[in-house]
Design a protein around this motif. Structure first.
Motif: not given
Length: 612
Positions: A71-75, A367-368, A394-395, A427-433
């Motif tokens: 996972i990339d980001g949003n840790h 979303a963030v 960002f959101n 495009r990263l997984q947590p944002v797309v979720m």
């Protein structure tokens, strides 16, 4: 008489057959991708009958079916269903430390385990049905909704449809306008955009999951056709004859970069590795299959390189991940797709300076994300170097999910309305979720209220998402465990109190400073942004020192009186308190202000963030 009876009988038989073939649902999601799965869960949780149609046997898209399980980001921002998914992954393996196995991510897992978790999450929703191994054949507008024909022979009629495909194919099929490639500098005045537009998109990757079969086991592949070790020159430091090569890492790090639990490794290496350039978006199905074949061949050559040149012969393609003949994932990892012409278009300026734009899109956030602008272009010499561009967190605005041209249609995954540059972060997984969860909430709300998505209340969708612990604002220093988390999210979305963005390498941040104080001047400026006609005359001189409780309550009293005079019902949502004498002269914190003003989020905004 017999003929007439036979005709009547046949008529009712035909009606019965049609009734059996045409299936009705409230929300139909084409694509059981990362966003599609989350959209289905959210929509079903809201009590709306929902169906997901997926081409492969798996749910999850890039998370699972494409193998990008690092996972990339949003840790630090476990927003909504992303947080739920991560928690279940942690529980499966036995804790957060058990999935922090590679240096590229804090959350790594086997794709097959991610698939199990998603199946479990979907199985818990009684209103959600899943259809696998099925393609969309045809789609048309019917009675204010949509009717689709599937490859399994079924016809489904739905009120709202969500395109959660990897490349935005459904949106294109129904004639929704879109952009593809890089935007010119003059289009959005993004500081790093190229001077001229082009049709370049990001490299894709056909990942591989390797497994350590033991130090004495040789799992080397047969030598692939057209193999040459020089193809991967400078993939790592010890195998590089170019002194000017950038981003060099020790060769051993290629196997620890995305190390998964249980002795497995994700091979998704961007530096002279297995990225591959092919703009598949507008290709025919046959052309796409040829491009996929070529991408697979690059990956197999790279795996052979790892086994022979770098000595990792004990690592072979995992035999317990994908039920495919070649042991590779079901689909490639597409980093970029069509970008629809949405109600709004988010560009880099909205990320870098969200509070100073003529379109305050931040007020419509659903979303963030906190990842950098990360573009993969190494395999295309015609592309500029946009590998890493630091930005604040960002959101994502709600209007970017809604096309201009079609009613009862929502777009998710990577095809939302953003600029090419923003796609590198969205495009990263947590944002797309989260985008998927917002799409599901929007679709279900539209069905329940009999209104097309472009006519919904932005605030209504945000309130639904807040109830599911979805971040509207990307505040790093206000975790979900903060007692005033929801109030701060609400006030942040009004713009009365604003955050401060900061670029911090790969993990970018926006600070709210909940325990800090605020000056009277700054607070009055925030109220002025919220209600331009409000004037406060209780202070004879400018004050830049910290505002006290008493001063705040005086301003609030005047503001409430102003609202009442203007017959504004928002006055009822402002919380006033009787202060003790010892507290009146003490500074009031931003968090305490947020609690008293949280209800002001009821002031409706349009999709561009302007107050109605």
């Amino acid at each position: 008489m017999k003929t007439r009876l036979l005709l009547i009988f046949c008529y009712f038989v035909i009606l019965q057959i049609n009734a059996q073939i045409i299936q009705n649902t409230g929300v139909l999601i084409i694509g059981g991708s990362t966003s599609g799965t989350m959209a289905g869960i959210q929509s079903a949780r809201m009590g709306v009958k929902t169906i997901i149609v997926e081409e492969t046997p798996w749910l999850g898209g890039m998370l699972t079916s494409a193998g990008v399980s690092a996972i990339d980001g949003n840790h630090h921002m476990p927003s909504g269903l992303w947080g739920e998914f991560r928690e279940q992954i942690r529980n499966y393996y036995g804790g957060a430390d058990k999935i922090s196995t590679g240096w590229v991510s804090n959350t790594l897992f086997e794709p097959s385990v991610g698939q199990q978790v998603l199946r479990k999450m979907c199985a818990a929703e009684k209103n959600l049905s899943l259809i696998f191994n099925t393609k969309l054949i045809d789609i048309k507008e019917v009675n204010g909704g949509w009717q689709v024909k599937l490859s399994n022979g079924k016809i489904i009629q739905t009120k709202v449809i969500i395109d959660a495909t990897e490349l935005g194919d459904v949106a294109a099929k129904v004639g929704i306008k879109y952009d593809l490639g890089m935007d010119a500098q003059a289009t959005y005045h993004e500081r790093i955009a190229p001077e001229k537009a082009n049709n370049v998109i990001q490299d894709l990757t056909y990942t591989a999951i390797l497994k350590d079969y033991g130090i004495n086991v040789d799992k080397t592949l047969p030598k692939p056709a057209n193999y040459s070790a020089s193809e991967f020159n400078c993939a790592c430091k010890e195998f590089c004859n170019n002194p000017a090569a950038k981003r060099q890492n020790p060769c051993a790090s290629l196997m620890t970069y995305a190390k998964l639990p249980n002795g497995k490794v994700l091979i998704n290496w961007p530096i002279s590795g297995n990225d591959y350039y092919a703009n598949m978006v507008e290709m025919s199905e046959n052309e796409r299959q040829e491009a996929i074949k070529a991408a697979k061949e690059v990956t197999l050559r790279f795996v052979y390189f790892l086994q022979t040149e770098l000595g990792f012969k004990n690592f072979g393609l995992a035999d317990d991940e994908y039920p495919t003949t070649d042991k590779l994932p079901f689909i490639p990892y597409h980093r970029e797709s069509r970008r629809i012409d949405g109600l709004v278009r988010m560009n880099l300026n909205h990320i870098e300076n969200p509070f100073s734009q003529t379109q305050p899109l931040y007020r419509t956030g659903i979303a963030v994300g906190d990842y950098a602008i990360d573009h993969h272009h190494e395999k295309n010499p015609a592309a500029p170097d946009l590998h890493f561009v630091p930005v604040p967190s960002f959101n994502i605005p709600l209007g970017s999910l809604i096309p201009k041209q079609k009613a009862n249609f929502i777009v998710a995954e990577k095809s939302i309305s953003v600029s090419n540059l923003v796609n590198g972060a969205s495009r990263l997984q947590p944002v797309v979720m989260q985008i998927g969860q917002a799409a599901g909430a929007l679709a279900a709300y539209s069905v329940m209220n009999k209104v097309s998505p472009e006519k919904v209340s932005v605030r209504a969708i945000q309130k639904i998402l807040l109830q599911s612990k979805v971040y509207l604002m990307p505040y790093f220093d206000v975790p979900l465990t903060h007692p005033n988390w929801e109030a701060i999210q609400q006030v942040g979305a009004t713009g009365i109190l604003k955050g401060v963005g900061q670029s911090v390498n790969w993990s970018n941040r926006t600070w709210f400073y909940p325990d800090s104080t605020i000056s009277i001047n700054e607070f009055l400026k925030g109220l002025k942004d919220f209600e331009p006609k409000f004037e406060y005359h209780g202070i004879s001189e400018q004050k830049s020192i910290s505002m006290s409780f008493a001063e705040f309550e005086a301003i609030l009293s005047d503001f409430k009186h102003f609202l009442i005079q203007n017959k504004n019902t928002l006055a009822r949502v402002i919380i006033e308190q009787n202060l003790s004498l010892d507290k009146k002269n003490k500074p009031i914190s931003r968090s305490e202000i947020a609690v008293r003003l949280a209800g002001l989020i009821e002031k409706e905004v349009d999709f561009e963030g302007g107050f109605r």
